[in-house]
Scaffold this active site. Structure first.
Site: not given
Ligand code: NI
Length: 402
Positions: A87, A184, A145-146
């Site tokens: 997106d 990480r 995702e946003e």
């Molecule tokens: Ni992003």
């Protein structure tokens, strides 16, 4: 699509180099045609069509604007899921490039166009290696995702990570220079919770403040006092952000408004701290409003969980990076208080999310994520494709020791 690759003879880096121009082409097409969260109709269709031309992939559309491709090897074995988000953001692009957004007010300002293109490239190459794969690679092209509640949770609920042994995902990362890859174990990204506070005073004439309960003056004290949570209530070795990001009050220069509305965000990595901050906030809000004869309404909304990377999957990823792009490229990823709904997959399967450096000072590719001039050094795409290919080959060889 057809490829002229002979991937059996190529390393992941060589295979990624061979498909480089195609991947850049996909990224630029997607960049020109950005779509907002939950509205990725054309994007999902583009991805579906590109994957449909690859032999050996089983495609599905778990939700209206997402695509999942399953690549089942010729031999039984573990399942590795790889995720790309698709997106864009409600930003008017200011870049003057020939692949600039053709959808005014919408822009791929976070790099998700590149994520999608990288995963398409990996799927294309890996499909040609099906006969040597022991297990399954599952490619997740995720919507939204946003925008909370995000696409990841919907896809998890639709079962796309059922039976998955590990899940990985990457973000092209502007804080890191091109050539570096950051991995990480442990906490990498925060839970981006939000709050809304209404301070209710008593409005009146601005010339007679003593007859009012000034909601602005009370709310302003709350704004500054909330930072005591960060500075004086939380262990300095823990991490927390409390930010008031909207302060709405008043209508005229001679009216003290009856109420003020504040919204903001709380970012934490740790579950206990995440639960504690709202209590600390409420204590401050209650005390200040009471002291001045005001009232309040305070609500919290929990957003994405923090991204906490699995130890073993992260160790595996480190080794993949060393093998595919070299020991010099690998760095320890620096955690960020930004949020990511990749965490939804990590509730179901051990996972690791990593960063691919995409910054290039010399070329002026320096603007942060969500900036109207955001761009990436496209050489990062090749790095990502190589890592995804290498991860799949290593994981499906049953060769997972760090
Ligand atoms: Ni992003």
């Amino acid at each position: 699509m057809t490829t002229s690759l002979h991937p059996h003879d190529l390393s992941p880096a060589q295979a990624a180099a061979r498909i480089r121009d195609t991947v850049i082409g996909w990224r630029r097409y997607l960049h020109r045609h950005p779509e907002l969260s939950f509205h990725e109709e054309r994007t999902a269709q583009f991805v579906y069509d590109a994957l449909a031309e690859v032999d050996g992939l089983e495609l599905s559309r778990p939700t209206a604007t997402s695509v999942v491709a399953r690549l089942r090897g010729d031999h039984p074995g573990p399942v590795l899921a790889m995720r790309a988000d698709m997106d864009a953001l409600p930003i008017l692009e200011k870049n003057e490039v020939d692949y600039a957004s053709e959808n005014p007010g919408v822009m791929h300002a976070c790099g998700h166009d590149g994520h999608t293109a990288m995963l398409l490239g990996a799927a294309t190459v890996l499909a040609g290696l099906r006969d040597r794969l022991h297990g399954e690679v599952r490619f997740i092209f995720q919507h939204a995702e946003e925008l909370y509640p995000g696409g990841a949770q919907e896809l998890v609920d639709a079962g796309v990570v059922d039976g998955v042994d590990a899940v990985i995902g990457a973000h092209l990362w502007l804080p890191m220079p091109i050539g570096q890859v950051g991995v990480r174990a442990g906490a990498l990204m925060a839970s981006p919770d939000v709050f809304r506070l209404v301070v209710i005073g008593a409005g009146g004439h601005a010339a007679a403040p003593h007859e009012t309960v000034d909601s602005i003056a009370v709310a302003a004290q709350i704004v500054t006092n909330l930072q005591h949570i960060v500075a004086r209530n939380v262990d300095p070795l823990d991490h927390v952000v409390v930010s008031v990001t909207r302060f709405i009050a008043g209508t005229a220069d001679n009216v003290i408004p009856g109420s003020a509305e504040l919204t903001g965000t709380v970012r934490t990595f740790d579950a206990a701290l995440r639960a504690r901050v709202p209590q600390l906030m409420e204590r401050i809000v209650r005390g200040i409003t009471e002291a001045h004869g005001a009232r309040y309404e305070l609500t919290f909304e929990r957003s994405y969980r923090p991204v906490v990377n699995d130890e073993a999957v992260s160790a595996f990823l480190r080794r993949v990076v060393e093998r595919t792009v070299g020991r010099d490229a690998l760095v320890e990823a620096r955690p960020t208080m930004g949020g990511e709904d990749f965490s939804a997959y990590q509730q179901r399967a051990p996972g690791s999310f990593f960063f691919i450096g995409a910054r290039n000072e010399e070329r002026g590719i320096v603007h942060p994520h969500h900036h109207e001039r955001f761009d990436i050094d496209e050489r990062a795409l090749e790095t990502g494709v190589a890592i995804f290919i290498g991860a799949a080959l290593d994981f499906l060889r049953g060769d997972r020791t760090p």
